[in-house]
Design a protein around this motif. Structure first.
Motif, PDB file in Angstrom:
ATOM      1  N   PHE A 133      -2.465  -3.999  -1.989  1.00 20.18           N
ATOM      2  CA  PHE A 133      -2.111  -2.586  -1.977  1.00 20.18           C
ATOM      3  C   PHE A 133      -1.422  -2.298  -3.296  1.00 20.18           C
ATOM      4  O   PHE A 133      -0.464  -2.985  -3.659  1.00 20.18           O
ATOM      5  CB  PHE A 133      -1.193  -2.281  -0.787  1.00 20.18           C
ATOM      6  N   TRP A 148       3.700   5.205  -4.213  1.00 22.80           N
ATOM      7  CA  TRP A 148       3.687   4.577  -2.890  1.00 22.80           C
ATOM      8  C   TRP A 148       3.251   5.594  -1.844  1.00 22.80           C
ATOM      9  O   TRP A 148       3.841   6.666  -1.710  1.00 22.80           O
ATOM     10  CB  TRP A 148       5.060   4.019  -2.534  1.00 22.80           C
ATOM     11  N   TYR A 181      -0.553   2.662   3.248  1.00 20.10           N
ATOM     12  CA  TYR A 181      -0.071   1.303   3.508  1.00 20.10           C
ATOM     13  C   TYR A 181      -0.219   0.945   4.984  1.00 20.10           C
ATOM     14  O   TYR A 181      -0.683  -0.141   5.334  1.00 20.10           O
ATOM     15  CB  TYR A 181       1.394   1.178   3.078  1.00 20.10           C
ATOM     16  N   LYS A 224      -3.795   0.199   5.735  1.00 27.51           N
ATOM     17  CA  LYS A 224      -4.182  -1.114   5.217  1.00 27.51           C
ATOM     18  C   LYS A 224      -3.745  -2.236   6.162  1.00 27.51           C
ATOM     19  O   LYS A 224      -4.511  -3.153   6.472  1.00 27.51           O
ATOM     20  CB  LYS A 224      -3.547  -1.329   3.843  1.00 27.51           C
ATOM     21  N   GLU A 276     -12.207   1.508  -4.138  1.00 28.14           N
ATOM     22  CA  GLU A 276     -10.846   1.006  -4.040  1.00 28.14           C
ATOM     23  C   GLU A 276     -10.413   0.484  -5.399  1.00 28.14           C
ATOM     24  O   GLU A 276     -11.226  -0.065  -6.146  1.00 28.14           O
ATOM     25  CB  GLU A 276     -10.731  -0.120  -3.002  1.00 28.14           C
TER      26      GLU A 276
END
Length: 448
Positions: free
Chosen positions: A190, A195, A200, A203, A418
């Motif tokens: 990540f 942020w 997150y 993920k 990604e």
């Protein structure tokens, strides 16, 4: 690093360049490069903190050139002008004495031009006190291992012609694995400059689902050709091979390039495959070791056809080519593979029966002239039947040509990409990474 500290560092670096210009002789040229960072490193094991701390580091590399010879010194950057200047001046004097003993370099590249640039990319990173609780909240009950690295990274360049470049960016990477009781692991990365809590959580939830699937009995497979889906991290591993004797013009001229057949137009890749260098993400500087600026975008392969190799000034001088701002090693710095039209929800139905590959490792060329790559599957890789994940697999070795999996056997690329970052920390945090989709291919060759 606070803005005031960043400003002081930049001011001192510019002052150092200007002072060195006054100290060089008329026949001398020089370049000076800065690498600096202020980073937080936190290492996790069994969902507990094993090591954490802040690192403030910096170094300078001074290269002196005269009479077709060059030498260099690398020394630490303290942040104290009086100390840094004295070290730099001592290095200049030592190099001046050394140059007379060194051999002539016929392809030496001297600084030229009047390029200047300044790029500062502020991010929104977790506060140092928030890193540990934020990361561990989602994985407290799991066997979670990994490392967080985040903060500002700075690169600077100056030379005897007055060129100056300054690049600063806020970035973070979280490189982690989740283990089950049998020692099997799901790997994840990540990363970014901002942020994103929602991303997150998504993920980690995806990794948890794969961890549950790993608990199923392992399916043994025989060697052969299998329809295969490569998740973005696996495709990034394959892409990384192109920086080893493929996209470099010097390698092509010396007969070492896996793109030789592509360059001679004896082969071409699928029109679905396009690759470019994209510096507009702001993760890496556009200037190279000679202060030259690459274009914001540089196409390498367009719809299966090689349109550019990476050419630096040294290669251009040796082989009579045109430089396009490549670095000294002519490697990809900001590669992007263009997306296709395969939806996320259609990955397993389109795969139908075959292999779902999450990660690869131990990659190498098995036959460079024909573009054959060998390597191993790794971590959470699965056997799929009728569009459903059935079982994990043992690691398999593959041996396949890029002219097949990026050529006629390329079925489709996903419509999402990604960012897979560089996570190396040797000497300093690495910058950049690959922006890649997932990839579905037919008849991929597994040898054992």
């Amino acid at each position: 690093m606070k803005l005031a500290e960043l400003s002081t560092l930049e001011t001192n670096f510019n002052h150092l360049i200007e002072t060195l210009i006054t100290k060089k002789t008329p026949t001398e040229e020089f370049t000076i490069r800065l690498s600096s960072e202020q980073s937080q490193f936190t290492r996790f094991n069994h969902a507990k903190v094993r090591q954490t701390g802040l690192v403030a580091d910096g170094s300078l590399e001074l290269t002196l050139m005269a009479d077709q010879r060059s030498g260099f010194r690398v020394f630490p950057l303290t942040g104290n002008w009086d100390i840094d200047w004295q070290i730099a001046y001592t290095a200049l004097l030592e190099l001046r004495e050394e140059l007379t003993l060194l051999p002539i370099d016929p392809y030496l590249v001297l600084p030229s031009g009047n390029n200047t640039s300044r790029e500062v990319n502020p991010g929104q990173l977790l506060a140092t006190t928030s890193v540990i609780p934020t990361i561990l909240e989602m994985v407290a009950e799991l066997d979670f291992t990994g490392m967080y690295a985040g903060g500002v990274v700075i690169k600077g360049y100056g030379d005897s012609q007055g060129q100056k470049h300054w690049f600063a960016t806020d970035t973070f990477t979280l490189d982690y694995s989740l283990f089950n009781h049998c020692g099997q692991a799901v790997k994840g990365i990540f990363a970014g400059s901002h942020w994103d809590e929602t991303a997150y959580i998504a993920k980690i939830n995806e990794a948890k689902q794969q961890l549950q699937l790993l608990s199923r009995p392992v399916k043994q497979l025989t060697r052969g050709k299998y329809k295969t889906y490569f998740a973005p991290p696996a495709l990034a591993d394959l892409l990384g091979m192109l920086s080893w004797s493929a996209v470099s013009e010097a390698d092509l001229q010396q007969g070492n390039s896996a793109f030789a057949l592509l360059s001679r137009q004896e082969k071409q890749l699928s029109p679905k495959f396009s690759l470019k260098e994209n510096f507009q993400q702001g993760f890496v500087p556009r200037f190279n070791e000679w202060g030259e600026m690459v274009a914001p975008e540089l196409p390498v392969i367009t719809q299966g056809i090689l349109v550019n190799t990476l050419v630096n000034s040294r290669t251009a001088k040796e082989y009579g080519k045109t430089c396009n701002g490549a670095n000294s090693s002519e490697t990809l710095r900001a590669p992007e593979i263009s997306p296709g039209n395969l939806d996320f929800e259609q990955i397993l139905p389109s795969l139908d029966t075959g292999l779902y590959i999450s990660n690869l490792h131990y990659l190498n060329w098995s036959d460079n002239p024909t573009g054959r790559i060998t390597g191993m599957t790794r971590y959470a890789c699965f056997w799929v039947e009728n569009g459903e994940i059935i079982a994990p697999i043992e690691n398999l070795r593959f041996d396949e040509s890029l002219y097949r999996f990026w050529g006629d056997n390329l079925i489709q690329l996903t419509n999402f990409q990604e960012f897979i970052p560089e996570v190396g920390t040797y000497e300093h945090r690495q910058l950049g990474g690959s922006l890649v989709p997932g990839m579905l291919v037919d008849d991929f060759t597994y040898t054992l």
